[in-house]
Design a protein around this motif. Structure first.
Motif, short mmCIF file in Angstrom:
data_model
loop_
_atom_site.label_atom_id
_atom_site.label_comp_id
_atom_site.label_asym_id
_atom_site.label_seq_id
_atom_site.Cartn_x
_atom_site.Cartn_y
_atom_site.Cartn_z
N PRO A 129 66.61 -87.60 -89.29
CA PRO A 129 66.81 -87.84 -87.85
C PRO A 129 65.47 -87.99 -87.13
O PRO A 129 64.50 -87.33 -87.48
CB PRO A 129 67.55 -86.58 -87.38
N GLN A 130 65.47 -88.86 -86.11
CA GLN A 130 64.22 -89.04 -85.33
C GLN A 130 63.93 -87.77 -84.56
O GLN A 130 62.80 -87.43 -84.29
CB GLN A 130 64.33 -90.18 -84.33
N ILE A 131 65.05 -87.11 -84.17
CA ILE A 131 64.90 -85.90 -83.36
C ILE A 131 66.09 -85.00 -83.70
O ILE A 131 67.18 -85.51 -83.99
CB ILE A 131 64.86 -86.29 -81.87
N ASP A 132 65.87 -83.70 -83.72
CA ASP A 132 66.97 -82.79 -84.03
C ASP A 132 68.06 -82.96 -82.96
O ASP A 132 67.78 -82.82 -81.76
CB ASP A 132 66.42 -81.35 -84.04
N PRO A 133 69.32 -83.25 -83.36
CA PRO A 133 70.34 -83.51 -82.34
C PRO A 133 70.66 -82.31 -81.44
O PRO A 133 71.29 -82.49 -80.40
CB PRO A 133 71.58 -83.92 -83.17
N VAL A 134 70.20 -81.12 -81.80
CA VAL A 134 70.43 -79.99 -80.87
C VAL A 134 69.70 -80.23 -79.54
O VAL A 134 70.06 -79.64 -78.52
CB VAL A 134 70.04 -78.60 -81.45
N HIS A 135 68.68 -81.12 -79.56
CA HIS A 135 67.96 -81.41 -78.31
C HIS A 135 68.65 -82.49 -77.47
O HIS A 135 68.35 -82.64 -76.30
CB HIS A 135 66.53 -81.87 -78.61
N THR A 136 69.53 -83.26 -78.11
CA THR A 136 70.14 -84.38 -77.38
C THR A 136 71.61 -84.16 -77.07
O THR A 136 72.17 -84.84 -76.21
CB THR A 136 70.04 -85.68 -78.21
N THR A 137 72.22 -83.21 -77.79
CA THR A 137 73.67 -83.20 -77.83
C THR A 137 74.25 -81.80 -77.74
O THR A 137 73.73 -80.87 -78.35
CB THR A 137 74.13 -83.84 -79.18
N LYS A 138 75.36 -81.69 -77.00
CA LYS A 138 76.14 -80.44 -77.03
C LYS A 138 77.35 -80.70 -77.91
O LYS A 138 77.91 -81.80 -77.89
CB LYS A 138 76.58 -80.05 -75.63
N VAL A 139 77.75 -79.68 -78.65
CA VAL A 139 78.92 -79.85 -79.52
C VAL A 139 79.86 -78.67 -79.31
O VAL A 139 79.42 -77.52 -79.27
CB VAL A 139 78.50 -80.01 -81.01
N ILE A 140 81.13 -78.98 -79.16
CA ILE A 140 82.15 -77.92 -79.01
C ILE A 140 83.34 -78.30 -79.87
O ILE A 140 83.42 -79.43 -80.36
CB ILE A 140 82.60 -77.75 -77.54
N GLU A 141 84.27 -77.38 -80.03
CA GLU A 141 85.48 -77.69 -80.79
C GLU A 141 86.44 -78.53 -79.93
O GLU A 141 86.53 -78.33 -78.71
CB GLU A 141 86.20 -76.41 -81.24
N PHE A 142 87.16 -79.43 -80.59
CA PHE A 142 88.22 -80.20 -79.95
C PHE A 142 89.27 -79.22 -79.42
O PHE A 142 89.49 -78.16 -80.01
CB PHE A 142 88.84 -81.12 -81.01
N ASN A 143 89.90 -79.55 -78.35
CA ASN A 143 90.96 -78.72 -77.76
C ASN A 143 90.48 -77.44 -77.10
O ASN A 143 91.29 -76.61 -76.70
CB ASN A 143 92.05 -78.36 -78.80
N ASP A 144 89.15 -77.27 -76.99
CA ASP A 144 88.62 -76.04 -76.40
C ASP A 144 88.20 -76.32 -74.93
O ASP A 144 87.05 -76.67 -74.64
CB ASP A 144 87.43 -75.54 -77.23
N VAL A 145 89.14 -76.12 -74.03
CA VAL A 145 88.91 -76.46 -72.62
C VAL A 145 87.86 -75.53 -72.00
O VAL A 145 86.99 -75.97 -71.23
CB VAL A 145 90.24 -76.39 -71.83
N PRO A 177 75.14 -74.60 -82.48
CA PRO A 177 74.95 -76.00 -82.89
C PRO A 177 73.80 -76.16 -83.88
O PRO A 177 72.75 -75.56 -83.71
CB PRO A 177 74.63 -76.72 -81.56
N ILE A 178 74.04 -76.96 -84.92
CA ILE A 178 72.97 -77.28 -85.89
C ILE A 178 73.09 -78.75 -86.28
O ILE A 178 74.17 -79.34 -86.18
CB ILE A 178 73.07 -76.43 -87.20
N SER A 179 72.01 -79.29 -86.76
CA SER A 179 72.04 -80.65 -87.28
C SER A 179 73.04 -80.68 -88.45
O SER A 179 73.07 -79.76 -89.26
CB SER A 179 70.63 -81.02 -87.77
N ARG A 180 73.85 -81.71 -88.53
CA ARG A 180 74.89 -81.75 -89.56
C ARG A 180 74.24 -81.77 -90.95
O ARG A 180 73.26 -82.50 -91.15
CB ARG A 180 75.76 -83.00 -89.36
N PRO A 181 74.76 -81.00 -91.91
CA PRO A 181 74.15 -80.98 -93.24
C PRO A 181 73.99 -82.41 -93.77
O PRO A 181 74.89 -83.23 -93.63
CB PRO A 181 75.17 -80.20 -94.08
N ASN A 182 72.84 -82.66 -94.38
CA ASN A 182 72.52 -83.98 -94.94
C ASN A 182 72.37 -85.09 -93.90
O ASN A 182 72.50 -86.26 -94.23
CB ASN A 182 73.53 -84.38 -96.02
N ASN A 183 72.11 -84.73 -92.67
CA ASN A 183 71.72 -85.70 -91.65
C ASN A 183 70.40 -86.31 -92.13
O ASN A 183 69.41 -85.61 -92.28
CB ASN A 183 71.54 -84.95 -90.32
N MET A 184 70.41 -87.60 -92.42
CA MET A 184 69.26 -88.20 -93.12
C MET A 184 68.14 -88.59 -92.15
O MET A 184 68.32 -89.48 -91.33
CB MET A 184 69.71 -89.46 -93.86
#
Ligand SMILES: Cc1ncc(COP(=O)(O)O)c(C=O)c1O
Length: 451
Positions: free
Chosen positions: A189-205, A180-187
């Motif tokens: 951010p107050q905090i790097d979203p890697v600290h707040t959020t998990k991200v996975i691919e759709f359809n990946d059970v 996981p990385i902050s999305r390119p050109n995330n303008m």
């Protein structure tokens, strides 16, 4: 299968840019003036992302068409990126707005009409309790706060290349190694979203199971079908698994229907019997007047109430002075009652099938490695031979130059497609003749590239 000649594409694109300049002198003049007072010459940054080198200035819009200041007429398949899916200024909504304006616009007090809207939302989406906001972004922000408050968990989970509005925690993506990385050109951010959020691919059970098993995720925020990186359908059984795993791990499920309301009067949720804990929706609800809603279950309502300090309800991070204002409620009531009806959805889905068949016919004729995907009254074409399974695959298929050419070719011939991908929406006012014009222009564009 024909291959794309990149040199030819560049030359053709250049010619279209020149044609665009020639046909839009008044827009060009206004743009030059606008640049002196508006950052980028536009009131909102996204408006510089159209295929022309400057935006078309609109003179008037009605139904499925609009005219620009140069006197060009357009069929609007973009429809305000769903904000005007009702068609521009539908009669019933306009009438209600006119009447409400005479009776007050905003008060921070309810009128009786809001109860009709609440009951209608219950009927459509099968969730018992509702609140209002002005944008879908706000609706998403508010339910994320509620979810974290109720569960006491710090994180959220989203799918790679999702878009849920300008919600800080969602600007996260997976890099090429799957980290996981902050999305390119995330303008800023107050905090790097890697600290707040998990991200996975759709359809990946499997990834979902792993991510939620730690028990630190308050909520999954998901579109039921991804739309913002193109239409990506859930695989068979995905929603059942998503619901089962979220329930088992005590994670709340938020379904964002802001675009998938194209699937039916109760969105994808009602059409497929989903059972989210929260549902959010904005954009076309009030015919283009700013309005959004968020609904939730009895259990969520109870848990929220238990933790809510009413004395501080106005400073707790959920609000919006103009939320639930009389004008947007009146517009929402009229739009739900008269425009976003069962009849509209049935007719629009049929016309969208016709649109899709037209595009598929051209793809077959030229033997192109392209496909069209459809969801209700929304469709879009893809410059790849198979449907992507997730956001990562979809993102890899983006062809910026080809995309720009197809958009500009259409725009120069009186067709507006959605700028961020080749998406077309059918409104109540869109006609078969409008669709036929698109098929003809699409064929000419393909012929210019591959003929
Ligand atoms: C799925 C989804 N949710 C929420 C939003 C945010 O809507 P708004 O920009 O009106 O707040 C969007 C905007 O495109 C969206 O596509």
């Amino acid at each position: 299968m024909p291959s794309l000649d990149r040199n030819k594409l560049s030359l053709l694109l250049h010619a279209e840019e020149q044609l665009f300049h020639k046909d839009h002198p008044v827009s060009y003049g206004l743009y030059q003036r606008a640049r002196k007072s508006l950052h980028g010459g536009v009131p909102m940054l996204w408006m510089i992302r159209w295929a022309g080198s400057f935006p078309v200035f609109v003179k008037a819009a009605r139904g499925a068409h609009f005219t620009d200041v140069d006197g060009n007429d357009y069929i609007d398949f973009c429809l305000g990126d769903t904000g005007a899916m009702t068609g521009h200024s539908p009669d019933a909504t306009v009438k209600a707005i006119r009447e409400q304006i005479e009776k007050g616009i905003t008060l921070m007090l309810p009128y009786e009409d809001v109860i009709w809207v609440g009951e209608e939302l219950q009927r459509r989406f099968k969730l018992p309790f509702w609140q209002f906001a002005l944008t879908a972004t706000d609706a998403n922000r508010f339910v994320l706060r509620m979810a974290r408050m109720i569960t006491g968990r710090p994180k959220i989970l989203v799918f790679n290349y999702c878009y849920h509005g300008t919600v800080d925690e969602t600007f996260i993506t997976l890099d090429e190694e799957g980290a996981p990385i902050s999305r390119p050109n995330n303008m800023g951010p107050q905090i790097d979203p890697v600290h707040t959020t998990k991200v996975i691919e759709f359809n990946d059970v499997a990834a979902l199971e792993t991510a939620l098993s730690a028990g630190d995720v308050a909520a999954v925020l998901a579109e039921p079908v991804m739309t913002n990186i193109g239409i990506i359908h859930p695989e068979a059984g995905f929603h059942e698994k998503l619901r089962e795993i979220t329930r088992r791990t005590g994670t709340l499920l938020i379904i964002d229907e802001t675009h998938t309301i194209c699937a039916g009067p109760g969105g994808y949720t009602a059409a497929h019997g989903l059972q989210p804990d929260f549902l959010t929706l904005g954009k076309p609800l009030a015919g283009g007047v700013p309005a959004a809603i968020y609904g939730f279950t009895e259990e969520v309502s109870k848990a929220f109430n238990e933790k809510l300090a009413l004395d501080d309800a106005d400073v707790g991070g959920i609000g919006g002075t103009l939320a639930g204002n009389a004008l947007s409620i009146a517009a929402m009531k009229a739009t739900l009652q008269n425009v976003l009806t069962d009849e509209f959805y049935a007719q629009a889905a049929k016309l969208q099938e016709y649109f899709t068949a037209g595009v598929e016919g051209v793809i077959r004729e030229f033997n192109l490695p392209w496909i069209v995907k459809r969801l209700g009254n929304r469709s879009e074409y893809w410059f790849r031979p198979t449907p992507p399974k997730n956001g990562g695959e979809a993102h890899a298929a983006i062809d910026v130059e080809l995309d720009r050419y197809m958009h500009l070719y259409a725009l120069n011939r009186g067709i507006l497609m959605t700028p961020f991908h080749n998406m077309a929406l059918i409104s109540p006012a869109t006609t078969q003749a409008d669709v036929d014009h698109h098929t003809k222009v699409f064929r000419e564009a393909v012929q210019s590239l591959f003929g």
